[in-house]
Motif scaffolding. Structure first.
Motif, PDB file in Angstrom:
ATOM      1  N   GLY A 159       0.851  -1.179   0.000  1.00 52.86           N
ATOM      2  CA  GLY A 159       0.000   0.000   0.000  1.00 52.86           C
ATOM      3  C   GLY A 159       0.882   1.223   0.000  1.00 52.86           C
ATOM      4  N   THR A 160       0.606   2.125   0.909  1.00 50.74           N
ATOM      5  CA  THR A 160       1.460   3.299   0.973  1.00 50.74           C
ATOM      6  C   THR A 160       2.749   3.000   1.705  1.00 50.74           C
ATOM      7  OG1 THR A 160       0.089   3.893   2.817  1.00 50.74           O
ATOM      8  CG2 THR A 160      -0.242   5.112   0.763  1.00 50.74           C
ATOM      9  N   GLY A 161       2.682   1.982   2.528  1.00 49.45           N
ATOM     10  CA  GLY A 161       3.842   1.660   3.339  1.00 49.45           C
ATOM     11  C   GLY A 161       4.995   1.205   2.465  1.00 49.45           C
ATOM     12  N   PRO A 162       6.204   1.338   2.944  1.00 53.75           N
ATOM     13  CA  PRO A 162       7.350   0.901   2.166  1.00 53.75           C
ATOM     14  C   PRO A 162       7.393  -0.627   2.128  1.00 53.75           C
ATOM     15  CG  PRO A 162       8.034   1.569   4.345  1.00 53.75           C
ATOM     16  CD  PRO A 162       6.565   1.804   4.273  1.00 53.75           C
ATOM     17  N   ILE A 163       7.999  -1.167   1.102  1.00 55.95           N
ATOM     18  CA  ILE A 163       8.156  -2.619   1.050  1.00 55.95           C
ATOM     19  C   ILE A 163       9.296  -2.987   1.979  1.00 55.95           C
ATOM     20  CG2 ILE A 163       8.775  -4.528  -0.448  1.00 55.95           C
ATOM     21  CD1 ILE A 163       7.516  -2.702  -2.705  1.00 55.95           C
ATOM     22  N   ARG A 164       8.982  -3.818   2.940  1.00 60.65           N
ATOM     23  CA  ARG A 164       9.958  -4.056   3.989  1.00 60.65           C
ATOM     24  C   ARG A 164      10.600  -5.421   3.856  1.00 60.65           C
ATOM     25  NH1 ARG A 164       5.886  -2.560   8.582  1.00 60.65           N
ATOM     26  NH2 ARG A 164       4.768  -4.015   7.280  1.00 60.65           N
ATOM     27  N   GLY A 165      11.831  -5.492   4.288  1.00 60.01           N
ATOM     28  CA  GLY A 165      12.462  -6.784   4.429  1.00 60.01           C
ATOM     29  C   GLY A 165      12.003  -7.403   5.728  1.00 60.01           C
ATOM     30  N   SER A 166      12.293  -8.706   5.857  1.00 62.16           N
ATOM     31  CA  SER A 166      11.791  -9.347   7.071  1.00 62.16           C
ATOM     32  C   SER A 166      12.524  -8.833   8.305  1.00 62.16           C
ATOM     33  CB  SER A 166      11.903 -10.859   6.957  1.00 62.16           C
ATOM     34  OG  SER A 166      13.162 -11.209   6.464  1.00 62.16           O
ATOM     35  N   GLY A 167      13.788  -8.385   8.116  1.00 64.02           N
ATOM     36  CA  GLY A 167      14.510  -7.837   9.248  1.00 64.02           C
ATOM     37  C   GLY A 167      13.798  -6.634   9.820  1.00 64.02           C
ATOM     38  N   GLU A 168      13.341  -5.809   8.915  1.00 65.20           N
ATOM     39  CA  GLU A 168      12.643  -4.610   9.347  1.00 65.20           C
ATOM     40  C   GLU A 168      11.327  -4.980  10.042  1.00 65.20           C
ATOM     41  OE1 GLU A 168      11.572  -0.610   6.958  1.00 65.20           O
ATOM     42  OE2 GLU A 168      13.106  -1.950   6.135  1.00 65.20           O
ATOM     43  N   THR A 169      10.631  -5.961   9.444  1.00 68.00           N
ATOM     44  CA  THR A 169       9.384  -6.409  10.048  1.00 68.00           C
ATOM     45  C   THR A 169       9.647  -6.911  11.463  1.00 68.00           C
ATOM     46  OG1 THR A 169       8.800  -7.174   7.869  1.00 68.00           O
ATOM     47  CG2 THR A 169       7.357  -7.825   9.659  1.00 68.00           C
ATOM     48  N   ALA A 170      10.719  -7.666  11.626  1.00 70.04           N
ATOM     49  CA  ALA A 170      11.051  -8.201  12.950  1.00 70.04           C
ATOM     50  C   ALA A 170      11.276  -7.065  13.934  1.00 70.04           C
ATOM     51  CB  ALA A 170      12.295  -9.072  12.857  1.00 70.04           C
ATOM     52  N   ARG A 171      12.029  -6.078  13.502  1.00 74.67           N
ATOM     53  CA  ARG A 171      12.313  -4.961  14.415  1.00 74.67           C
ATOM     54  C   ARG A 171      11.035  -4.210  14.759  1.00 74.67           C
ATOM     55  NH1 ARG A 171      16.974  -4.527  11.405  1.00 74.67           N
ATOM     56  NH2 ARG A 171      16.173  -2.899  10.051  1.00 74.67           N
ATOM     57  N   GLU A 172      10.205  -3.996  13.725  1.00 77.23           N
ATOM     58  CA  GLU A 172       8.975  -3.251  13.994  1.00 77.23           C
ATOM     59  C   GLU A 172       8.072  -4.006  14.956  1.00 77.23           C
ATOM     60  OE1 GLU A 172       6.423  -1.481  10.864  1.00 77.23           O
ATOM     61  OE2 GLU A 172       8.379  -1.070   9.947  1.00 77.23           O
ATOM     62  N   THR A 173       7.965  -5.310  14.728  1.00 77.69           N
ATOM     63  CA  THR A 173       7.137  -6.111  15.620  1.00 77.69           C
ATOM     64  C   THR A 173       7.638  -6.008  17.049  1.00 77.69           C
ATOM     65  OG1 THR A 173       7.064  -7.662  13.796  1.00 77.69           O
ATOM     66  CG2 THR A 173       6.058  -8.359  15.847  1.00 77.69           C
ATOM     67  N   THR A 174       8.950  -6.162  17.204  1.00 77.19           N
ATOM     68  CA  THR A 174       9.510  -6.142  18.540  1.00 77.19           C
ATOM     69  C   THR A 174       9.295  -4.776  19.195  1.00 77.19           C
ATOM     70  OG1 THR A 174      11.205  -7.524  17.590  1.00 77.19           O
ATOM     71  CG2 THR A 174      11.522  -6.855  19.840  1.00 77.19           C
ATOM     72  N   ALA A 175       9.501  -3.732  18.421  1.00 80.53           N
ATOM     73  CA  ALA A 175       9.310  -2.394  18.971  1.00 80.53           C
ATOM     74  C   ALA A 175       7.862  -2.202  19.398  1.00 80.53           C
ATOM     75  CB  ALA A 175       9.696  -1.346  17.942  1.00 80.53           C
ATOM     76  N   LEU A 176       6.959  -2.743  18.597  1.00 80.70           N
ATOM     77  CA  LEU A 176       5.538  -2.605  18.918  1.00 80.70           C
ATOM     78  C   LEU A 176       5.215  -3.381  20.195  1.00 80.70           C
ATOM     79  CD1 LEU A 176       3.014  -1.300  17.789  1.00 80.70           C
ATOM     80  CD2 LEU A 176       2.495  -3.437  16.654  1.00 80.70           C
ATOM     81  N   LEU A 177       5.803  -4.572  20.314  1.00 84.69           N
ATOM     82  CA  LEU A 177       5.541  -5.382  21.502  1.00 84.69           C
ATOM     83  C   LEU A 177       6.131  -4.703  22.740  1.00 84.69           C
ATOM     84  CD1 LEU A 177       6.124  -8.945  20.074  1.00 84.69           C
ATOM     85  CD2 LEU A 177       3.961  -7.902  20.707  1.00 84.69           C
ATOM     86  N   ARG A 178       7.242  -4.023  22.548  1.00 88.44           N
ATOM     87  CA  ARG A 178       7.804  -3.280  23.670  1.00 88.44           C
ATOM     88  C   ARG A 178       6.833  -2.186  24.105  1.00 88.44           C
ATOM     89  NH1 ARG A 178      13.222  -0.074  22.592  1.00 88.44           N
ATOM     90  NH2 ARG A 178      11.787   1.007  21.210  1.00 88.44           N
ATOM     91  N   LYS A 179       6.246  -1.543  23.111  1.00 88.53           N
ATOM     92  CA  LYS A 179       5.276  -0.496  23.406  1.00 88.53           C
ATOM     93  C   LYS A 179       4.082  -1.083  24.156  1.00 88.53           C
ATOM     94  CE  LYS A 179       3.624   3.520  20.855  1.00 88.53           C
ATOM     95  NZ  LYS A 179       4.480   4.556  21.413  1.00 88.53           N
ATOM     96  N   VAL A 180       3.646  -2.250  23.703  1.00 90.12           N
ATOM     97  CA  VAL A 180       2.530  -2.904  24.383  1.00 90.12           C
ATOM     98  C   VAL A 180       2.904  -3.161  25.829  1.00 90.12           C
ATOM     99  CG1 VAL A 180       1.159  -5.014  24.501  1.00 90.12           C
ATOM    100  CG2 VAL A 180       1.651  -3.984  22.290  1.00 90.12           C
ATOM    101  N   THR A 181       4.105  -3.700  26.025  1.00 89.82           N
ATOM    102  CA  THR A 181       4.554  -4.003  27.382  1.00 89.82           C
ATOM    103  C   THR A 181       4.562  -2.735  28.237  1.00 89.82           C
ATOM    104  OG1 THR A 181       6.017  -5.568  26.330  1.00 89.82           O
ATOM    105  CG2 THR A 181       6.354  -5.183  28.664  1.00 89.82           C
ATOM    106  N   ALA A 182       5.021  -1.654  27.647  1.00 92.44           N
ATOM    107  CA  ALA A 182       5.157  -0.429  28.421  1.00 92.44           C
ATOM    108  C   ALA A 182       3.814   0.230  28.681  1.00 92.44           C
ATOM    109  CB  ALA A 182       6.083   0.537  27.688  1.00 92.44           C
TER     110      ALA A 182
END
Lengths: 702, 367
Positions: free
Chosen positions: B39-62
């Motif tokens: 869509g509008t989002g950039p095409i991401r590599g899986s590394g980026e997806t992994a980092r984003e997921t982890t960052a999001l989960l950190r946010k959830v935790t916090a």
């Protein structure tokens, strides 16, 4: 197709920085303003019809959201409440939605033009916006088109008003529907549209020479374009629609702009995309092919298993040969889902069935030995054993009994029961609505979905279902067969869109707004407006008489008055009738004898009969007119005897039809007074005479 | 840090705000996943997806409301289920959820261990009678748990950021001078790996173009920019060229629990050709691609995209007469793979099960 409008307002040149910051907006028109999906769209607005078990409007909203639209205005008219309910329940109205959806409903929209005029009146858009219909299915990334559009606007100082998005697809493509076939001449460098024309099956096309003399050295004339009905519009587009109140459709607009290009300097551009998918479900044939395209994953990532609407329980799995299964689907022994099959949740399928290229909704039951090919079944459909269905649409709640065969292009509308042991011929449309409800309506150019359908319900109920048509246990009426004139065939075909009505758009669009009329839910405008309008009409007619103005011009004046005072058509007609009938009193005082009254009125009726005929077209119009006549004579009870003569005259002038009068006479009485009125001897005789329907009409009239 | 968190919980209003913000972030992430990055989002590599997921989960935790490890795990699991359902083919997301769950378990055990001096070691007996720390046992409240978990997630993020470099650093051990290397399609990890080796050694890379998406072309361009001698071949030529190749180095989308691969279409062809010519096949796969999923005929295993690349929509009538499919992934069985190179070193496919048990808690395998 985009069009460029007449005058361009130069007032709103916002600074570029501001433009950058403003969120992208979209206008979604959730009404087709035509009746191509009748009788299906009588019960459900087109935007909510399921395509791959998801309402079409959801595809459009997902498309808009994924292109980065942050604010969408959804305009609904026909069955706006249903659309509103649907949207409020959907994920688009959740607070977390990145795309803020505003729902704007009004019963007064008659065309795209009305919607855009309203956009302008309410000042909704501040910047370039995307204009789509609620039945567009697309995964095109329009951001590049948007960029090009903005760039052009920056360079050319707002000259370009619209960019239309087209998809390249060669002629003969299954997803191209003939009626939308366009031929476009464009400047290949600037992508400017020079000429735009619907081919409408014509073998020979003409291009005006002047388009090739514009100084550009490269032109393209393209016939390989599929109109996605997605357009990127500048805010001027809405203004242009306001300035030119005769624009009803985008087609009008494009034509208008191209014609006036020299004078006004507005331009339309084109964006042709090679990848991505975009199509508008404009008839059932398009429905069929878009639905298949979707199942075949052309619209990826908008695939059935993606469950992009986020609805609970809507998820399904995708396996080989594009077979999609929802939760709790059961498949009998020996049944085969060959390819491109989508089966909704809780559906059970019997033994030895062959299913291919089909979409089956939720909660359906399908018996044994059933063959389905290109069948589109919606929810809660029951199909018994030994049924064969080919390229047909079966709507919610329909029941197909044993050993029924639906040949190509059949439609079973909501809750119809068919069979057993019957073969429906090709192109049969069966509906619970009796076709006579529509009979009179079909021969005019009324194009809006928006109309009251219940007015003759009682009559419908009385008619028995014809077992020869729908089978011994069947329920429903053949939509096409009971209609008698030649246009029916076209209409039935139009549902599928295979045969082209010679010139469907141009008759219809130009006059759609004047002729369409709100029957049941007339929203009464301010009383003052009505009164003022009545005075104006009176003045107009007076002047018409004095200056001997042609009736056509009178109609034009009344039409513009209608717009000026925002009067519905129903009221226009009632007021017109009243004004005319009161005219003698107005001129010669209220002390007239009945004889004098009729003496002065009847010639007037004759003079103005073209005006009447312009407004009184459909059965409902006749009834409305009659009730206006009745109302007046109830007030002027001393002159009741004149009523017969008035009616007779109107009948002779062919303003009113015999059936309408009979119907009015038999059903119209609502209170004691009107019943009293109907006991009038002259009237009784008149009706008697009508019933006998002899052609010796002429002597009795005077 | 602890005091800051306490301050947050005391004020109710900003908390509500935060939660709204959090759900918004999650929804946006889900929508992005569903659109497959197209869509509008950039095409991401899986590394980026992994980092984003982890960052999001950190946010959830916090930011989510929870009082004990059990609550938190439940929240993470719930969000994790939604994320994996949004794009089942993107296994990295699920893997990161599992990693975070494992972190919570460990931190909880540590907190308990330090305060009560029990459960210090996992005995064999305990492993067998697992269920070990069942859900009820996660009910205890620890003041510093949140801070600890967040810190551990931060460590995970640091690890994720270094993965490509870690893998690339091992390149010189595997690539020697004047070798002919074959690769298929485009993998960011392999690209970095080859470029790193090219700093010291001279070798020749043959890239299979990987139709219909032809990411191989991009790969070849990037490699030749780094002045590596590069040849692009059609997929059909893979077998013919294989006899000249010394080593096949490929990337993958997922490493499955049995040591097999789910990789871009055409990889199986390369692997079989390599086996036929006894050419070693090396897979560069960071640890976050390791998934507890087994290969099966399960429907989420496949991913079919728009057939547009195979047969363009502009083709006219033929489209109504044929069925066109465009699958994205291939399954490569473990016996065709010689070596995995991950950010923690080289491993044989038979060792994957062990890595798996180190990375993820067995109870979490099914979210």
């Amino acid at each position: 197709m985009s069009s460029r409008g007449g005058k361009q307002k130069k007032g709103n040149v916002t600074s570029e920085q501001e433009e950058e910051e403003q969120p992208l907006q979209a206008v979604l028109v959730a009404d087709s303003f035509n009746r191509r999906f009748f009788p299906i769209s009588k019960d459900q607005p087109r935007a909510l019809l399921p395509l791959g078990n998801v309402a079409m409007i959801d595809y459009t909203l997902e498309f808009l959201t994924s292109t980065g639209v942050q604010e969408t205005f959804v305009f609904c008219c026909w069955m706006s409440n249903k659309i509103k309910d649907h949207l409020l329940k959907s994920k688009w109205c959740r607070p977390t939605s990145p795309n803020v959806v505003h729902i704007i409903t009004s019963d007064l929209y008659r065309s795209l033009g009305d919607v855009l005029r309203d956009v302008d009146a309410k000042n909704l858009v501040r910047n370039d916006f995307i204009l789509v219909y609620g039945d567009v299915v697309s995964n095109i990334d329009v951001s590049q088109a948007l960029q090009e559009h903005r760039h052009r606007r920056k360079v050319d100082k707002n000259i370009s008003v619209m960019t239309m998005v087209f998809k390249e697809s060669s002629p003969g493509h299954k997803t191209r529907c003939e009626e939308d076939d366009v031929i476009v001449a464009m400047d290949s460098k600037s992508k400017r549209v020079l000429h735009y024309q619907k081919t409408q099956g014509l073998k020979k096309l003409q291009f005006p020479m002047n388009i090739f003399q514009h100084g550009s050295d490269e032109f393209e004339i393209r016939h390989d374009l599929l109109d996605c009905h997605i357009s990127i519009c500048s805010p001027q587009v809405a203004e242009l629609f306001t300035d030119n109140f005769d624009y009803q459709t985008r087609n009008d607009f494009v034509r208008g702009i191209l014609v006036n290009e020299e004078i006004l300097g507005n331009q339309i551009h084109l964006y042709v995309t090679q990848d991505g998918y975009g199509a508008r479900v404009s008839n059932l044939q398009m429905y069929d092919s878009v639905s298949l395209d979707m199942v075949r994953r052309w619209v990826y990532p908008l695939t059935p298993e993606a469950n992009f609407t986020d609805q609970q329980g809507q998820g399904c799995t995708h396996s080989r040969h594009n077979v999609y299964r929802g939760a709790e689907v059961s498949l009998g022994h020996g049944s085969q889902m060959e390819e491109n099959v989508l089966i909704g949740r809780d559906t059970s399928i019997g033994a030895n069935c062959h299913i291919s290229n089909s979409v089956i909704g939720n909660n359906c039951t399908i018996g044994d030995n059933v063959v389905l090919d290109r069948a589109h079944m919606w929810n809660n459909v029951h199909v018994s054993s030994n049924v064969e269905i080919h390229q047909s649409v079966v709507c919610d709640g329909a029941v197909v009994k044993e050993a029924v065969r639906l040949n190509k292009q059949c439609v079973l509308a909501y809750n119809v029961v068919i069979g057993p042991n019957l073969s429906l011929p090709e192109g049969t449309v069966v509906s619970m609505h009796h076709p006579e409800e529509e009979e009179e309506d079909d021969d005019d150019e009324f194009l809006s979905d928006d109309q009251e359908v219940g007015h003759s319900k009682d009559k419908t109920r009385q008619k028995a279902f014809n077992p020869a048509e729908v089978g011994p246990e069947g329920k429903g009426y053949i939509w096409k067969a009971s209609m008698n004139d030649t246009e029916d065939e076209e209409l039935a075909q139009c549902l599928w869109g295979l045969v082209l009505n010679p010139d469907p758009e141009s008759d219809s669009e130009s006059e759609a707004s004047e002729e369409s009329q709100d029957r049941s839910r007339s929203v009464s405008p301010e009383i003052d407006d009505v009164n003022a309008f009545q005075l104006e009409v009176l003045g107009t007619l007076q002047r018409g008489l004095e200056e001997n103005i042609v009736c056509d011009n009178l109609v034009l004046e009344i039409n513009s008055l209608k717009y000026a005072y925002n009067i519905t058509l129903k009221e226009v007609m009632q007021i017109l009738t009243r004004v005319v009938l009161e005219y003698p009193f107005q001129q010669q005082g209220t002390q007239l004898t009945t004889l004098q009254y009729t003496g002065s009125l009847l010639p007037l009726l004759k003079t103005w009969s073209p005006v009447f005929k312009n407004y009184i077209k459909r059965a409902q119009d006749h009834l409305d007119c009659l009730s206006a006549v009745e109302e007046l004579f109830l007030e002027q009870d001393t002159h009741q005897t004149a009523m017969v003569k008035v009616l007779m005259k109107m009948y002779q002038l062919e303003i009113l039809e015999e059936e309408a009068i009979l119907k009015w006479f038999s059903t119209g009485a609502t209170n004691d007074k009107s019943r009293q009125l109907r006991k009038n001897q002259g009237l009784q005789k008149f009706i008697q005479w009508l019933k006998e329907a002899e052609d010796e009409s002429s002597e009795e009239g005077e | 840090m602890g005091s800051a968190i306490e301050a947050k919980t005391h004020k109710n209003m900003p908390g509500a705000d935060k939660e709204a913000d959090l759900t918004e972030r999650i929804e946006a992430f889900l929508a992005d996943l569903k659109r497959g990055g197209c869509g509008t989002g950039p095409i991401r590599g899986s590394g980026e997806t992994a980092r984003e997921t982890t960052a999001l989960l950190r946010k959830v935790t916090a930011q989510a409301r929870w009082s004990s490890a059990g609550d938190l795990m439940e929240i993470i699991r719930k969000e994790g289920r939604r994320m994996t359902a949004a794009q089942p083919s993107e296994t990295t997301v699920g893997n990161m959820v599992l990693r975070v769950l494992k972190i919570i378990r460990e931190e909880y055990a540590r907190s308990r261990g330090s305060s009560e001096e029990t459960d210090q070691q996992e005995s064999l007996h305990k492993l067998l009678t697992s269920g070990g720390l069942s859900e009820e046992n996660f009910r205890q409240h620890f003041v510093h748990l949140k801070a600890n978990v967040i810190e551990a997630i931060n460590e995970l993020l640091t690890e994720l950021e270094g993965t490509t470099d870690n893998i690339a650093m091992q390149a010189l051990e595997h690539i020697h001078s004047n070798e002919v290397i074959m690769t298929v399609g485009r993998s960011r990890t392999v690209e970095a790996f080859l470029k790193d080796a090219a700093r010291k050694r001279k070798f020749h890379v043959i890239v299979a173009e990987c139709a219909p998406f032809c990411q191989g072309h991009e790969m070849a361009t990037n490699l030749s920019k780094a002045s590596i001698e590069t040849t692009v071949i059609a997929d059909a030529a893979i077998f013919a060229v294989m006899s000249r190749v010394n080593k096949v180095i490929i990337g993958t989308q997922t490493v499955l629990a049995n040591g097999g691969l789910r990789a871009v279409n055409g990889t199986h062809t390369v692997a079989l050709a390599a086996r036929h010519h006894s050419t070693p096949l090396i897979v560069c796969a960071p640890m976050f691609k390791l998934s507890p999923q087994f290969p099966n005929e399960e429907d989420t295993f496949h991913k079919f995209v728009s057939p547009h690349e195979v047969l363009p929509f502009t083709e006219g009538e033929i489209l109504s007469k044929v069925n066109v499919h465009c699958p994205v992934f291939d399954y490569v069985p473990p016996e065709l793979i010689t070596l995995f190179i991950s950010n923690i070193g080289g491993n044989a496919p038979s060792y994957i099960y062990r890595l798996m048990s180190e990375l993820y808690h067995p109870e979490d395998h099914d979210l």
